[in-house]
Write a protein that holds these residues in place. Structure first.
Motif, PDB file in Angstrom:
ATOM      1  N   TYR A  93      38.779  48.711  46.340  1.00 42.09           N
ATOM      2  CA  TYR A  93      39.437  48.614  45.038  1.00 42.09           C
ATOM      3  C   TYR A  93      38.476  48.066  43.984  1.00 42.09           C
ATOM      4  CZ  TYR A  93      42.702  47.239  41.398  1.00 42.09           C
ATOM      5  OH  TYR A  93      43.341  47.086  40.196  1.00 42.09           O
ATOM      6  N   THR A  94      37.788  46.968  44.297  1.00 41.10           N
ATOM      7  CA  THR A  94      36.871  46.398  43.309  1.00 41.10           C
ATOM      8  C   THR A  94      35.731  47.380  43.020  1.00 41.10           C
ATOM      9  OG1 THR A  94      35.693  45.116  45.010  1.00 41.10           O
ATOM     10  CG2 THR A  94      37.453  43.992  43.792  1.00 41.10           C
ATOM     11  N   THR A 153      49.929  47.734  36.385  1.00 34.42           N
ATOM     12  CA  THR A 153      49.307  46.504  36.853  1.00 34.42           C
ATOM     13  C   THR A 153      49.956  45.294  36.194  1.00 34.42           C
ATOM     14  OG1 THR A 153      47.586  46.670  35.145  1.00 34.42           O
ATOM     15  CG2 THR A 153      47.059  47.590  37.322  1.00 34.42           C
ATOM     16  N   LEU A 184      42.087  38.657  41.991  1.00 39.10           N
ATOM     17  CA  LEU A 184      40.842  39.372  42.303  1.00 39.10           C
ATOM     18  C   LEU A 184      39.646  38.433  42.420  1.00 39.10           C
ATOM     19  CD1 LEU A 184      40.879  42.703  40.259  1.00 39.10           C
ATOM     20  CD2 LEU A 184      41.012  42.402  42.721  1.00 39.10           C
ATOM     21  N   HIS A 212      46.057  43.091  38.318  1.00 40.24           N
ATOM     22  CA  HIS A 212      46.128  43.618  39.679  1.00 40.24           C
ATOM     23  C   HIS A 212      47.318  44.568  39.768  1.00 40.24           C
ATOM     24  CE1 HIS A 212      49.635  41.288  40.935  1.00 40.24           C
ATOM     25  NE2 HIS A 212      49.097  40.236  40.333  1.00 40.24           N
ATOM     26  N   LEU A 262      45.727  40.703  48.223  1.00 43.00           N
ATOM     27  CA  LEU A 262      46.105  40.127  46.931  1.00 43.00           C
ATOM     28  C   LEU A 262      47.271  39.147  47.069  1.00 43.00           C
ATOM     29  CD1 LEU A 262      45.728  43.211  44.560  1.00 43.00           C
ATOM     30  CD2 LEU A 262      44.220  41.217  44.746  1.00 43.00           C
ATOM     31  N   ALA A 315      48.930  36.804  44.456  1.00 45.33           N
ATOM     32  CA  ALA A 315      49.473  37.854  43.583  1.00 45.33           C
ATOM     33  C   ALA A 315      50.943  38.099  43.898  1.00 45.33           C
ATOM     34  CB  ALA A 315      48.679  39.140  43.751  1.00 45.33           C
TER      35      ALA A 315
END
Length: 137
Positions: free
Chosen positions: A47-48, A87, A95, A112, A124, A129
């Protein structure tokens, strides 16, 4: 200001892995946004890594000819709006547990996915998150 080809070459010289085109990076951003809207379940590091397509566009916009910027900006703005809708803004707190969050002008790093699913969702969620989990809905 520079042409698309010149910007691709220049950013490659600055460390990007290849001489990308605007179309390639816009398509990558569109694909990522679509995946996030459905529920991005891959690993946090994937993802990053995927978020960097938006970084490339940000860097390119500072260098590109105005007419290229004007041509592509509506599509990128629409994708940015979809990304924001899919998001949650958390100032990058979640993150940041996995990847150093860049400066505030790279706002997409401070959000996120709303849908927390698969490996990304587990990572997350473990970092604090909050979002929806379609796996348990």
């Amino acid at each position: 200001m520079a042409t698309e080809i010149e910007v691709g070459e220049l950013l490659h010289q600055r460390g990007w892995r290849t001489e990308f085109t605007v179309a390639e990076r816009v398509n990558a951003w569109a694909a990522l946004v679509s995946t996030i809207e459905r529920g991005y379940g891959d690993y946090i590091h994937e993802y990053t890594n995927d978020l960097y397509c938006r970084n490339w566009l940000h860097e390119a916009w500072l260098l590109l000819d105005d007419h290229i910027v004007q041509l592509w900006t509506p599509q990128i703005k629409a994708l940015d709006d979809r990304y924001k809708a899919a998001t949650i803004e958390d100032d990058g707190i979640a993150l940041d547990h996995f990847h150093r969050i860049p400066g505030p002008d790279l706002w997409w790093w401070r959000r996120h996915p709303r849908i927390l699913t698969g490996d990304l969702g587990r990572s997350l969620r473990a970092a604090g998150a909050i979002g929806t989990d379609p796996d348990t809905a």
